[in-house]
Scaffold this active site. Sequence first.
Site, PDB file in Angstrom:
ATOM      1  N   TYR A 163       0.840  -1.200   0.000  1.00  8.34           N
ATOM      2  CA  TYR A 163       0.000   0.000   0.000  1.00  8.34           C
ATOM      3  C   TYR A 163       0.872   1.246   0.000  1.00  8.34           C
ATOM      4  O   TYR A 163       2.012   1.248   0.465  1.00  8.34           O
ATOM      5  CB  TYR A 163      -0.951   0.010   1.207  1.00  8.34           C
ATOM      6  CG  TYR A 163      -0.273   0.151   2.548  1.00  8.34           C
ATOM      7  CD1 TYR A 163      -0.024   1.405   3.102  1.00  8.34           C
ATOM      8  CD2 TYR A 163       0.115  -0.973   3.280  1.00  8.34           C
ATOM      9  CE1 TYR A 163       0.597   1.545   4.339  1.00  8.34           C
ATOM     10  CE2 TYR A 163       0.735  -0.845   4.515  1.00  8.34           C
ATOM     11  CZ  TYR A 163       0.967   0.417   5.040  1.00  8.34           C
ATOM     12  OH  TYR A 163       1.595   0.551   6.259  1.00  8.34           O
ATOM     13  N   CYS A 164       0.322   2.316  -0.568  1.00 10.18           N
ATOM     14  CA  CYS A 164       0.974   3.623  -0.576  1.00 10.18           C
ATOM     15  C   CYS A 164      -0.124   4.674  -0.688  1.00 10.18           C
ATOM     16  O   CYS A 164      -1.307   4.349  -0.632  1.00 10.18           O
ATOM     17  CB  CYS A 164       1.987   3.724  -1.715  1.00 10.18           C
ATOM     18  SG  CYS A 164       1.275   3.429  -3.353  1.00 10.18           S
ATOM     19  N   THR A 165       0.240   5.921  -0.853  1.00 12.58           N
ATOM     20  CA  THR A 165      -0.732   7.016  -0.771  1.00 12.58           C
ATOM     21  C   THR A 165      -1.876   6.864  -1.771  1.00 12.58           C
ATOM     22  O   THR A 165      -3.036   6.725  -1.397  1.00 12.58           O
ATOM     23  CB  THR A 165      -0.034   8.372  -0.985  1.00 12.58           C
ATOM     24  OG1 THR A 165       1.068   8.481  -0.102  1.00 12.58           O
ATOM     25  CG2 THR A 165      -1.010   9.516  -0.735  1.00 12.58           C
ATOM     26  N   GLY A 199      -1.469   4.794  -4.781  1.00 15.01           N
ATOM     27  CA  GLY A 199      -1.372   3.547  -5.517  1.00 15.01           C
ATOM     28  C   GLY A 199      -0.202   3.422  -6.467  1.00 15.01           C
ATOM     29  O   GLY A 199       0.199   2.311  -6.818  1.00 15.01           O
ATOM     30  N   ILE A 204      -4.097   4.179  -0.160  1.00  8.50           N
ATOM     31  CA  ILE A 204      -4.654   4.542   1.145  1.00  8.50           C
ATOM     32  C   ILE A 204      -5.817   5.515   0.982  1.00  8.50           C
ATOM     33  O   ILE A 204      -6.803   5.459   1.721  1.00  8.50           O
ATOM     34  CB  ILE A 204      -3.565   5.181   2.027  1.00  8.50           C
ATOM     35  CG1 ILE A 204      -2.409   4.212   2.257  1.00  8.50           C
ATOM     36  CG2 ILE A 204      -4.143   5.631   3.371  1.00  8.50           C
ATOM     37  CD1 ILE A 204      -1.145   4.879   2.781  1.00  8.50           C
TER      38      ILE A 204
END
Length: 302
Positions: free
Chosen positions: A184-186, A188, A213
Amino acid sequence: MELQKIILYYGFAPVADPEAVKLWQRTLCESLGLKGRILISKHGINGTLGGPMSALKKYVRQTREYPGFGKIDFKWSDGTGNDFPRLSVKHRKELVAFNLPDEVEVDRSGVTNGGVHLKPDQVNKLVEERGEEVVFFDGRNAFEAKIGKFKNAVVPDVQTTHDFVEELESGKYDHLKDKPIVTYCTGGIRCEILSAVMQNRGFKEVYQIQGGIVRYGETFRDKGLWEGSLYIFDERMTMDFSDEAKVIGECEGCGAATNEFRNCQNLGCKDLVLLCDECAQKPEMLECKPTHTRGRRKDMVG
């Protein structure tokens, strides 16, 4: 004053002439009075822009006309009108600096060798079905996780994105190669690439959260598996998904609960300092120190 908004987005698709697309994007943004940061590469586009809602809507419509950009997921949030100091449009070898420009495979449908996309509800379903076997793997710089992360997530010790390759090849995470991993990251984009990098290094079951996220938080607010605040790459620095957001960050001065990053007072330094309001009033706490959180106040990733 017209309603001000911010958009965060990326799109993977072959770009035959990145320089031409860069010039087109710059001209388009200037004509609409938009500010922010855009990166163009042979793999696609990555951007975050702020301005009046009507101007941003025109930008979205025209950008989606480019072949391969028609399905870009533009993530909207409230802005102030002063979220970016200027417009920057650049051509880079990579949209995210993993230093692996030839390892990512892209066609008009996006990255073709990345992990399986999971919608937010599918993420929760996977955890319900497979429990503690599921590993959340943070695809951001380590400092971002200081104020928010998925519960029990693995947070690699990386200061910049290009540290990930060495970190993955160190052997630290070899015991996870047979487990279901949710990256996961901010927004995508980092996990589009990270998931491909992980699969190319022997991780067998790799997923990524569709929309990152941001989309997960919009769906479940603070009632799901996410805890804390989200670090974001504009003047706001942080955002919460509800008034019930948990504060998990700890002040680097006194240890009190905080989610507020502050800029180092040395203008030549890009490091951030995680400080409570009381410690932020002390000039010595904002002086350059090796212990500062290695944030990059002007970098753009998602």
